[in-house]
Design a protein around this motif. Structure first.
Motif, PDB file in Angstrom:
ATOM      1  N   ALA A  13       0.568  -1.053   0.114  1.00 56.80           N
ATOM      2  CA  ALA A  13       0.225  -0.237   0.002  1.00 56.80           C
ATOM      3  C   ALA A  13       0.884   1.480  -0.085  1.00 56.80           C
ATOM      4  CB  ALA A  13      -0.699  -0.348   1.435  1.00 56.80           C
ATOM      5  N   LEU A  14       1.506   0.917   0.443  1.00 54.66           N
ATOM      6  CA  LEU A  14       2.642   2.252   0.904  1.00 54.66           C
ATOM      7  C   LEU A  14       3.850   2.684  -0.631  1.00 54.66           C
ATOM      8  CD1 LEU A  14       4.413   2.359   4.353  1.00 54.66           C
ATOM      9  CD2 LEU A  14       2.604   3.428   4.046  1.00 54.66           C
ATOM     10  N   ALA A  15       3.714   1.337  -0.883  1.00 55.89           N
ATOM     11  CA  ALA A  15       4.786   1.553  -2.834  1.00 55.89           C
ATOM     12  C   ALA A  15       3.663   2.193  -3.539  1.00 55.89           C
ATOM     13  CB  ALA A  15       4.811  -0.394  -3.186  1.00 55.89           C
ATOM     14  N   VAL A  16       2.263   1.935  -3.321  1.00 49.96           N
ATOM     15  CA  VAL A  16       1.238   2.868  -4.894  1.00 49.96           C
ATOM     16  C   VAL A  16       1.335   4.394  -3.944  1.00 49.96           C
ATOM     17  CG1 VAL A  16      -1.363   3.142  -5.345  1.00 49.96           C
ATOM     18  CG2 VAL A  16      -0.070   0.814  -4.357  1.00 49.96           C
ATOM     19  N   LEU A  17       1.112   4.635  -2.225  1.00 48.70           N
ATOM     20  CA  LEU A  17       1.398   5.965  -2.084  1.00 48.70           C
ATOM     21  C   LEU A  17       3.162   6.802  -2.839  1.00 48.70           C
ATOM     22  CD1 LEU A  17      -0.018   6.129   1.432  1.00 48.70           C
ATOM     23  CD2 LEU A  17      -1.016   6.162  -0.307  1.00 48.70           C
TER      24      LEU A  17
ATOM     25  N   THR B 283      -5.767   0.551  -2.242  1.00 47.01           N
ATOM     26  CA  THR B 283      -5.369   1.795  -2.060  1.00 47.01           C
ATOM     27  C   THR B 283      -5.829   2.736  -3.000  1.00 47.01           C
ATOM     28  OG1 THR B 283      -3.183   0.481  -1.188  1.00 47.01           O
ATOM     29  CG2 THR B 283      -3.159   2.609  -1.402  1.00 47.01           C
ATOM     30  N   LEU B 284      -6.024   2.118  -4.347  1.00 47.42           N
ATOM     31  CA  LEU B 284      -6.295   3.298  -5.351  1.00 47.42           C
ATOM     32  C   LEU B 284      -7.741   3.568  -5.151  1.00 47.42           C
ATOM     33  CD1 LEU B 284      -4.379   1.736  -9.185  1.00 47.42           C
ATOM     34  CD2 LEU B 284      -4.330   4.059  -7.703  1.00 47.42           C
ATOM     35  N   ALA B 285      -8.695   2.465  -4.910  1.00 44.85           N
ATOM     36  CA  ALA B 285     -10.520   2.697  -4.598  1.00 44.85           C
ATOM     37  C   ALA B 285      -9.973   3.570  -3.049  1.00 44.85           C
ATOM     38  CB  ALA B 285     -10.838   1.198  -4.537  1.00 44.85           C
ATOM     39  N   PHE B 286      -9.135   3.631  -2.164  1.00 42.66           N
ATOM     40  CA  PHE B 286      -9.837   3.877  -0.416  1.00 42.66           C
ATOM     41  C   PHE B 286      -9.129   5.812  -1.125  1.00 42.66           C
ATOM     42  CE2 PHE B 286      -6.539   6.077   1.838  1.00 42.66           C
ATOM     43  CZ  PHE B 286      -7.033   6.409   2.928  1.00 42.66           C
TER      44      PHE B 286
ATOM     45  N   ASN C  29       3.325 -17.068   7.754  1.00 43.26           N
ATOM     46  CA  ASN C  29       2.775 -17.110   6.315  1.00 43.26           C
ATOM     47  C   ASN C  29       4.452 -17.403   5.354  1.00 43.26           C
ATOM     48  OD1 ASN C  29       1.805 -17.652   3.677  1.00 43.26           O
ATOM     49  ND2 ASN C  29      -0.135 -17.845   4.217  1.00 43.26           N
ATOM     50  N   CYS C  30       4.470 -18.494   4.579  1.00 51.32           N
ATOM     51  CA  CYS C  30       5.810 -18.651   3.410  1.00 51.32           C
ATOM     52  C   CYS C  30       5.060 -18.639   2.674  1.00 51.32           C
ATOM     53  CB  CYS C  30       7.102 -18.686   3.412  1.00 51.32           C
ATOM     54  SG  CYS C  30       7.742 -18.041   5.749  1.00 51.32           S
ATOM     55  N   ASP C  31       4.607 -18.782   2.718  1.00 53.19           N
ATOM     56  CA  ASP C  31       3.682 -19.080   0.849  1.00 53.19           C
ATOM     57  C   ASP C  31       3.763 -18.176  -0.076  1.00 53.19           C
ATOM     58  OD1 ASP C  31       1.596 -19.378  -1.262  1.00 53.19           O
ATOM     59  OD2 ASP C  31       1.905 -21.662  -1.172  1.00 53.19           O
ATOM     60  N   ARG C  32       4.582 -17.699  -1.170  1.00 51.98           N
ATOM     61  CA  ARG C  32       4.882 -16.784  -2.303  1.00 51.98           C
ATOM     62  C   ARG C  32       3.649 -16.460  -3.294  1.00 51.98           C
ATOM     63  NH1 ARG C  32      10.763 -16.227  -4.890  1.00 51.98           N
ATOM     64  NH2 ARG C  32      11.764 -17.076  -2.542  1.00 51.98           N
ATOM     65  N   SER C  33       2.733 -17.243  -3.081  1.00 47.17           N
ATOM     66  CA  SER C  33       1.789 -17.109  -4.097  1.00 47.17           C
ATOM     67  C   SER C  33       1.078 -16.359  -3.071  1.00 47.17           C
ATOM     68  CB  SER C  33       0.810 -18.404  -4.947  1.00 47.17           C
ATOM     69  OG  SER C  33       0.690 -18.870  -3.834  1.00 47.17           O
ATOM     70  N   CYS C  34       0.725 -17.175  -2.228  1.00 49.39           N
ATOM     71  CA  CYS C  34      -0.208 -16.075  -1.137  1.00 49.39           C
ATOM     72  C   CYS C  34       0.056 -14.614  -1.014  1.00 49.39           C
ATOM     73  CB  CYS C  34      -0.014 -16.874   0.603  1.00 49.39           C
ATOM     74  SG  CYS C  34      -1.257 -18.691   0.286  1.00 49.39           S
ATOM     75  N   LEU C  35       1.715 -14.281  -0.722  1.00 53.33           N
ATOM     76  CA  LEU C  35       1.926 -13.000  -0.249  1.00 53.33           C
ATOM     77  C   LEU C  35       1.942 -11.815  -1.721  1.00 53.33           C
ATOM     78  CD1 LEU C  35       5.439 -13.870   0.775  1.00 53.33           C
ATOM     79  CD2 LEU C  35       3.629 -12.819   2.065  1.00 53.33           C
ATOM     80  N   ASP C  36       2.042 -13.053  -3.500  1.00 54.72           N
ATOM     81  CA  ASP C  36       1.555 -12.123  -4.304  1.00 54.72           C
ATOM     82  C   ASP C  36       0.216 -11.646  -4.578  1.00 54.72           C
ATOM     83  OD1 ASP C  36       4.177 -12.231  -5.431  1.00 54.72           O
ATOM     84  OD2 ASP C  36       4.035 -14.077  -6.143  1.00 54.72           O
ATOM     85  N   ALA C  37      -0.469 -12.640  -3.794  1.00 57.86           N
ATOM     86  CA  ALA C  37      -2.240 -12.359  -3.710  1.00 57.86           C
ATOM     87  C   ALA C  37      -2.371 -10.961  -3.010  1.00 57.86           C
ATOM     88  CB  ALA C  37      -2.952 -12.984  -3.157  1.00 57.86           C
ATOM     89  N   SER C  38      -1.695 -10.901  -1.867  1.00 66.78           N
ATOM     90  CA  SER C  38      -1.704  -9.968  -0.549  1.00 66.78           C
ATOM     91  C   SER C  38      -1.584  -8.625  -1.273  1.00 66.78           C
ATOM     92  CB  SER C  38      -0.950  -9.955   0.172  1.00 66.78           C
ATOM     93  OG  SER C  38      -2.103  -8.939   1.741  1.00 66.78           O
ATOM     94  N   VAL C  39      -0.391  -8.229  -1.910  1.00 70.18           N
ATOM     95  CA  VAL C  39      -0.278  -7.486  -2.460  1.00 70.18           C
ATOM     96  C   VAL C  39      -1.319  -6.883  -3.462  1.00 70.18           C
ATOM     97  CG1 VAL C  39       2.184  -6.854  -4.294  1.00 70.18           C
ATOM     98  CG2 VAL C  39       2.432  -7.939  -1.774  1.00 70.18           C
ATOM     99  N   GLU C  40      -1.568  -7.367  -4.934  1.00 67.88           N
ATOM    100  CA  GLU C  40      -2.216  -7.646  -5.573  1.00 67.88           C
ATOM    101  C   GLU C  40      -3.632  -6.840  -4.765  1.00 67.88           C
ATOM    102  OE1 GLU C  40      -1.236  -6.694  -8.806  1.00 67.88           O
ATOM    103  OE2 GLU C  40       0.491  -7.674  -7.581  1.00 67.88           O
ATOM    104  N   MET C  41      -3.849  -7.033  -3.777  1.00 66.98           N
ATOM    105  CA  MET C  41      -5.076  -6.967  -3.659  1.00 66.98           C
ATOM    106  C   MET C  41      -4.996  -5.082  -2.575  1.00 66.98           C
ATOM    107  SD  MET C  41      -7.644  -7.675   0.243  1.00 66.98           S
ATOM    108  CE  MET C  41      -6.148  -8.184   1.506  1.00 66.98           C
ATOM    109  N   ALA C  42      -3.400  -5.455  -1.963  1.00 69.59           N
ATOM    110  CA  ALA C  42      -3.447  -3.981  -1.724  1.00 69.59           C
ATOM    111  C   ALA C  42      -3.011  -2.937  -2.185  1.00 69.59           C
ATOM    112  CB  ALA C  42      -1.658  -4.169  -0.757  1.00 69.59           C
ATOM    113  N   LYS C  43      -2.455  -3.187  -3.852  1.00 72.90           N
ATOM    114  CA  LYS C  43      -2.726  -1.993  -4.728  1.00 72.90           C
ATOM    115  C   LYS C  43      -4.024  -1.698  -4.954  1.00 72.90           C
ATOM    116  CE  LYS C  43       1.957  -3.789  -6.662  1.00 72.90           C
ATOM    117  NZ  LYS C  43       1.775  -4.910  -7.933  1.00 72.90           N
ATOM    118  N   ALA C  44      -4.733  -2.658  -5.429  1.00 77.41           N
ATOM    119  CA  ALA C  44      -5.877  -2.245  -6.101  1.00 77.41           C
ATOM    120  C   ALA C  44      -6.599  -1.763  -5.001  1.00 77.41           C
ATOM    121  CB  ALA C  44      -7.222  -2.968  -6.075  1.00 77.41           C
TER     122      ALA C  44
END
Length: 330
Positions: free
Chosen positions: A53-57, A308-311, A291-306
């Motif tokens: 989220a901070l990366a988007v800011l 943050t823009l909506a926020f 949690n160290c599962d990279r696919s889960c981490l990637d999904a969390s990152v993509e959610m944060a990006k979307a």
């Protein structure tokens, strides 16, 4: 989402009347202009969400929109890299580095989370913080730590406090149970700042902030309640080298956090509004602390990006009307 849709959403998030547009104006305003505090929640690996989220800011040019950045636990690390202009590149700290057994290993029961590896290898060698950029940032970094004996919060302002930033990182993420060292700063020793204050909104206000933008890694409705008898017995048995005050904070209910959550959950109904909170929209895509599962981490990152823009695209004030940006317009 197509490239065109992404560009349109980005423009909408900075439109006049939106929270993003307001923050963008503040980023360009004279230094004496009042600005909100930025409060960042951590939470172990779950903090990949707040870093993204901070990366988007950062990418939208909002790094200078805040009067201070205040956080505890992994939120301190995220806030520091954001102020230094390194949030976008540092999302990989979680995706590529912290997701390995060098950092988290349940088999290493005496140190499930190796904070020393994170600080001395991942951060210092692979992702060194630009400390000159951090010191030059218009907003100061305030790190909340927990005193290892009393469990009380101590707020350290960097760089004025004079402590090495990497040792501040080590101290505020020294999580009891998972990493059982106490980290010395000056004459006192400290552990995970989240023990004392998970979301230091009240501290931001004590420091003079009238308004605040919060980046959360928990969803509305979450509360920290008292642990059950089995966990309490286990904690008393192993003791973990922690003081009784720290052990109690680990398993007791957290009234301060719960009260802050209640306030933030009702913020939209208040006029004038003084807080704007970015919440994860899907608890199923958040990762847990270890949690160290990279696919889960990637999904969390993509959610944060979307998210943050909506926020940022929401009306800055409850009574504002936001005019959508038409395709093809600047």
């Amino acid at each position: 989402m197509s490239s065109l849709d992404a560009q349109q959403l980005e423009r909408s998030s900075l439109a006049a009347g939106t929270l993003g547009g307001h923050l963008r104006a503040l980023a360009d305003a004279p230094p004496e202009t009042p600005r909100p505090a930025l409060v960042v929640q951590g939470g172990g690996m779950r903090a990949v969400y707040s870093m993204a989220a901070l990366a988007v800011l950062e990418e939208l040019g909002l790094r200078d929109a805040f009067s201070m950045v205040i956080a505890s636990s992994a939120g301190v690390l995220n806030g520091a890299y954001f102020l230094a202009g390194q949030a976008r590149e540092s999302v990989s700290i979680y995706i590529e580095n912290a997701s390995t057994s060098g950092f988290i290993s349940p088999r290493r029961f005496w140190k499930v989370i190796d904070v020393d590896h994170m600080v001395d290898v991942t951060l210092k060698r692979h992702h060194p913080l630009d400390q000159d950029a951090l010191a030059a940032a218009p907003a100061a970094l305030h790190a909340v730590l927990a005193d290892a004996e009393t469990a009380e919060a101590r707020v350290i302002r960097h760089p004025e406090a004079g402590f090495d930033i990497y040792e501040i990182f080590r101290a505020t993420v020294a999580i009891p149970i998972f990493y059982n060292r106490k980290v010395a700063l000056g004459e006192r020793r400290y552990v995970d700042g989240g023990i004392a204050d998970l979301v230091p909104l009240a501290v931001a206000r004590e420091l003079g902030a009238v308004e605040a933008v919060l980046v959360m890694t928990r969803v509305p409705g979450h509360r920290k309640l008292a642990s059950g008898p089995l966990f309490r017995t286990l904690l008393r048995t192993v003791r973990l080298g922690q003081s009784s005050a720290v052990r109690a904070r680990v398993y007791e209910e957290d009234p301060l956090f719960n009260q802050t959550m209640e306030e933030l959950e009702s913020e939209r109904g208040r006029i004038p509004r003084t807080t704007w909170t970015l919440w994860p929209n899907d608890v199923g895509r958040l990762v847990e602390r270890t949690n160290c599962d990279r696919s889960c981490l990637d999904a969390s990152v993509e959610m944060a990006k979307a998210d943050t823009l909506a926020f940022l695209g929401q009306p800055k004030d409850n009574h504002d009307v936001v005019t959508p940006v038409e395709p093809g317009t600047a």
